[in-house]
Scaffold this motif. Sequence first.
Motif, PDB file in Angstrom:
ATOM      1  N   THR A 220       0.823  -1.217   0.000  1.00 26.93           N
ATOM      2  CA  THR A 220       0.000   0.000   0.000  1.00 26.93           C
ATOM      3  C   THR A 220       0.856   1.265   0.000  1.00 26.93           C
ATOM      4  N   ASP A 221       1.992   1.237   0.693  1.00 26.44           N
ATOM      5  CA  ASP A 221       2.876   2.416   0.696  1.00 26.44           C
ATOM      6  C   ASP A 221       3.422   2.687  -0.704  1.00 26.44           C
ATOM      7  N   ALA A 222       3.749   1.609  -1.412  1.00 29.07           N
ATOM      8  CA  ALA A 222       4.261   1.771  -2.778  1.00 29.07           C
ATOM      9  C   ALA A 222       3.191   2.367  -3.690  1.00 29.07           C
ATOM     10  N   ILE A 223       1.942   1.935  -3.504  1.00 27.42           N
ATOM     11  CA  ILE A 223       0.834   2.497  -4.287  1.00 27.42           C
ATOM     12  C   ILE A 223       0.680   3.985  -3.991  1.00 27.42           C
ATOM     13  N   SER A 224       0.692   4.322  -2.714  1.00 26.26           N
ATOM     14  CA  SER A 224       0.515   5.710  -2.297  1.00 26.26           C
ATOM     15  C   SER A 224       1.584   6.619  -2.904  1.00 26.26           C
ATOM     16  N   HIS A 225       2.852   6.216  -2.800  1.00 26.00           N
ATOM     17  CA  HIS A 225       3.941   7.032  -3.335  1.00 26.00           C
ATOM     18  C   HIS A 225       3.867   7.119  -4.852  1.00 26.00           C
ATOM     19  N   ALA A 226       3.527   5.996  -5.484  1.00 28.77           N
ATOM     20  CA  ALA A 226       3.515   5.960  -6.951  1.00 28.77           C
ATOM     21  C   ALA A 226       2.458   6.886  -7.536  1.00 28.77           C
ATOM     22  N   ILE A 227       1.236   6.799  -7.035  1.00 31.32           N
ATOM     23  CA  ILE A 227       0.180   7.633  -7.614  1.00 31.32           C
ATOM     24  C   ILE A 227       0.334   9.095  -7.204  1.00 31.32           C
ATOM     25  N   SER A 228       0.906   9.354  -6.027  1.00 31.57           N
ATOM     26  CA  SER A 228       1.142  10.746  -5.603  1.00 31.57           C
ATOM     27  C   SER A 228       2.138  11.416  -6.540  1.00 31.57           C
ATOM     28  N   ASN A 229       3.200  10.698  -6.885  1.00 30.91           N
ATOM     29  CA  ASN A 229       4.212  11.268  -7.777  1.00 30.91           C
ATOM     30  C   ASN A 229       3.725  11.360  -9.217  1.00 30.91           C
ATOM     31  N   GLU A 230       2.950  10.372  -9.646  1.00 34.76           N
ATOM     32  CA  GLU A 230       2.525  10.308 -11.043  1.00 34.76           C
ATOM     33  C   GLU A 230       1.417  11.310 -11.356  1.00 34.76           C
ATOM     34  N   PHE A 231       0.532  11.587 -10.389  1.00 40.27           N
ATOM     35  CA  PHE A 231      -0.666  12.388 -10.684  1.00 40.27           C
ATOM     36  C   PHE A 231      -0.781  13.657  -9.834  1.00 40.27           C
ATOM     37  N   ASN A 232       0.306  14.027  -9.162  1.00 42.59           N
ATOM     38  CA  ASN A 232       0.325  15.270  -8.384  1.00 42.59           C
ATOM     39  C   ASN A 232      -0.807  15.300  -7.352  1.00 42.59           C
ATOM     40  N   ILE A 233      -0.880  14.241  -6.556  1.00 45.96           N
ATOM     41  CA  ILE A 233      -1.892  14.128  -5.497  1.00 45.96           C
ATOM     42  C   ILE A 233      -1.262  14.569  -4.180  1.00 45.96           C
ATOM     43  N   GLU A 234      -1.946  15.470  -3.473  1.00 46.80           N
ATOM     44  CA  GLU A 234      -1.401  15.981  -2.216  1.00 46.80           C
ATOM     45  C   GLU A 234      -1.365  14.913  -1.119  1.00 46.80           C
ATOM     46  N   VAL A 260      -7.125  18.838 -11.012  1.00 39.98           N
ATOM     47  CA  VAL A 260      -8.006  17.984 -11.817  1.00 39.98           C
ATOM     48  C   VAL A 260      -7.287  16.663 -12.075  1.00 39.98           C
ATOM     49  N   ILE A 261      -7.931  15.559 -11.713  1.00 36.51           N
ATOM     50  CA  ILE A 261      -7.318  14.235 -11.841  1.00 36.51           C
ATOM     51  C   ILE A 261      -8.071  13.422 -12.892  1.00 36.51           C
ATOM     52  N   ASP A 262      -7.302  12.805 -13.769  1.00 35.94           N
ATOM     53  CA  ASP A 262      -7.883  11.892 -14.758  1.00 35.94           C
ATOM     54  C   ASP A 262      -8.044  10.522 -14.092  1.00 35.94           C
ATOM     55  N   LEU A 263      -9.245  10.241 -13.629  1.00 42.80           N
ATOM     56  CA  LEU A 263      -9.473   9.013 -12.867  1.00 42.80           C
ATOM     57  C   LEU A 263      -9.270   7.755 -13.708  1.00 42.80           C
ATOM     58  N   ALA A 264      -9.605   7.831 -14.992  1.00 42.48           N
ATOM     59  CA  ALA A 264      -9.385   6.687 -15.877  1.00 42.48           C
ATOM     60  C   ALA A 264      -7.893   6.381 -15.980  1.00 42.48           C
ATOM     61  N   ALA A 265      -7.068   7.431 -16.005  1.00 40.77           N
ATOM     62  CA  ALA A 265      -5.621   7.244 -16.085  1.00 40.77           C
ATOM     63  C   ALA A 265      -5.084   6.633 -14.783  1.00 40.77           C
ATOM     64  N   VAL A 266      -5.656   7.061 -13.645  1.00 42.39           N
ATOM     65  CA  VAL A 266      -5.246   6.493 -12.353  1.00 42.39           C
ATOM     66  C   VAL A 266      -5.561   5.004 -12.317  1.00 42.39           C
ATOM     67  N   LYS A 267      -6.751   4.648 -12.762  1.00 38.53           N
ATOM     68  CA  LYS A 267      -7.151   3.235 -12.748  1.00 38.53           C
ATOM     69  C   LYS A 267      -6.283   2.406 -13.692  1.00 38.53           C
ATOM     70  N   SER A 268      -5.965   2.943 -14.843  1.00 37.44           N
ATOM     71  CA  SER A 268      -5.088   2.232 -15.785  1.00 37.44           C
ATOM     72  C   SER A 268      -3.694   2.060 -15.194  1.00 37.44           C
ATOM     73  N   GLU A 277      -7.492  -4.923 -10.619  1.00 39.34           N
ATOM     74  CA  GLU A 277      -8.475  -5.050 -11.701  1.00 39.34           C
ATOM     75  C   GLU A 277      -9.487  -3.900 -11.703  1.00 39.34           C
ATOM     76  N   ASN A 278      -9.906  -3.478 -10.522  1.00 37.61           N
ATOM     77  CA  ASN A 278     -10.926  -2.429 -10.441  1.00 37.61           C
ATOM     78  C   ASN A 278     -10.686  -1.604  -9.182  1.00 37.61           C
ATOM     79  N   CYS A 279     -10.935  -0.335  -9.280  1.00 35.98           N
ATOM     80  CA  CYS A 279     -10.694   0.544  -8.129  1.00 35.98           C
ATOM     81  C   CYS A 279     -11.792   1.605  -8.041  1.00 35.98           C
ATOM     82  N   ILE A 280     -12.352   1.755  -6.846  1.00 32.27           N
ATOM     83  CA  ILE A 280     -13.297   2.838  -6.557  1.00 32.27           C
ATOM     84  C   ILE A 280     -12.490   3.989  -5.971  1.00 32.27           C
ATOM     85  N   ILE A 281     -12.563   5.169  -6.594  1.00 32.43           N
ATOM     86  CA  ILE A 281     -11.746   6.313  -6.167  1.00 32.43           C
ATOM     87  C   ILE A 281     -12.646   7.433  -5.694  1.00 32.43           C
ATOM     88  N   GLU A 282     -12.409   7.865  -4.472  1.00 36.16           N
ATOM     89  CA  GLU A 282     -13.133   9.013  -3.907  1.00 36.16           C
ATOM     90  C   GLU A 282     -12.155  10.183  -3.779  1.00 36.16           C
TER      91      GLU A 282
END
Length: 292
Positions: A220-234, A260-268, A277-282
């Motif tokens: 989970t830590d790897a996911i958090s760091h990866a998407i934060s860096n890739e999509f500029n998430i605070e 503004v986040i491209d949720l389809a890109a995050v899921k991909s 396989e599938n992710c619900i993003i809030e």
Amino acid sequence: MAHDHSHSHVDENQSDKQLTVAVVINVLLTVAQVIGGVFSGSLSLIADALHNLSDAAAIFIALVARKIGNKPADTTHHFGYKRAEILATLFNSSTLILIGVYLIFEAISSYLNPQPINGWIVVWVAAIALVIDLATAFLTYRAGANHSINIKAAFIHNVSDAMASIVVIIAGTLIILYQWYIVDLIATVLISLYVIYHGILLLKQSCKILMQAAPSNVDTDAISHAISNEFNIESVMSIKLWQLDDKENYCELIISTQHVIDLAAVKSFLHDNFKIENCIIEIQSITNKSLI
């Protein structure tokens, strides 16, 4: 594309036939080993027979699960039928443990009340079992051991069965040469402990999935760091992971951002890098809350 689909369908049908043959010959082998064990007085032969029967069941479950898992989701089963295999694994693993414990008690009882053993019957039946184990391992490998974790597990079990048959052959040979009947009991205990060990592993894995524990192969830590860096998430406020079956990972993600986040890109990104396989993003922000 039509040709590819047809080819895949033919391959799956061929794979099903190979698995069916593997089940049939394992059941026949089990019957032969039980008869040989009764007539020879060898408990290790019966122990190996029960192990073979459990492998036949495992192959059968993989075959049935493939059929059930292909059924689409409906109004009552929103996630489909993929967990039918997990329920069957839970049952089979519990049975494996019970069989292993029973055989150990039988081994102790036989040691306290020794009976003569026909070593030649033990050797011949175990030799036949070795050939069939290797043939079944070949069939399960050809049926898709490189592409399916369930069939791969059946393949590994059949290879281990071949090793167990070698142990029984050695025990029978020592009985013939030196009348070391205790070797049969030692072989029984070793096979039983092996059965219990794999039963516990399968039980733990199936219970983790049914209890919706986080997959052990996803950080989970790897996911958090990866998407934060890739999509500029605070901030990644929450990550919840679970498995639908032994292959598909699902995710519920709560993030905080002013961009503004491209949720389809995050899921991909999650699918390609973490096999989710599938992710619900809030998304939570000061001015807006949305659930995607």
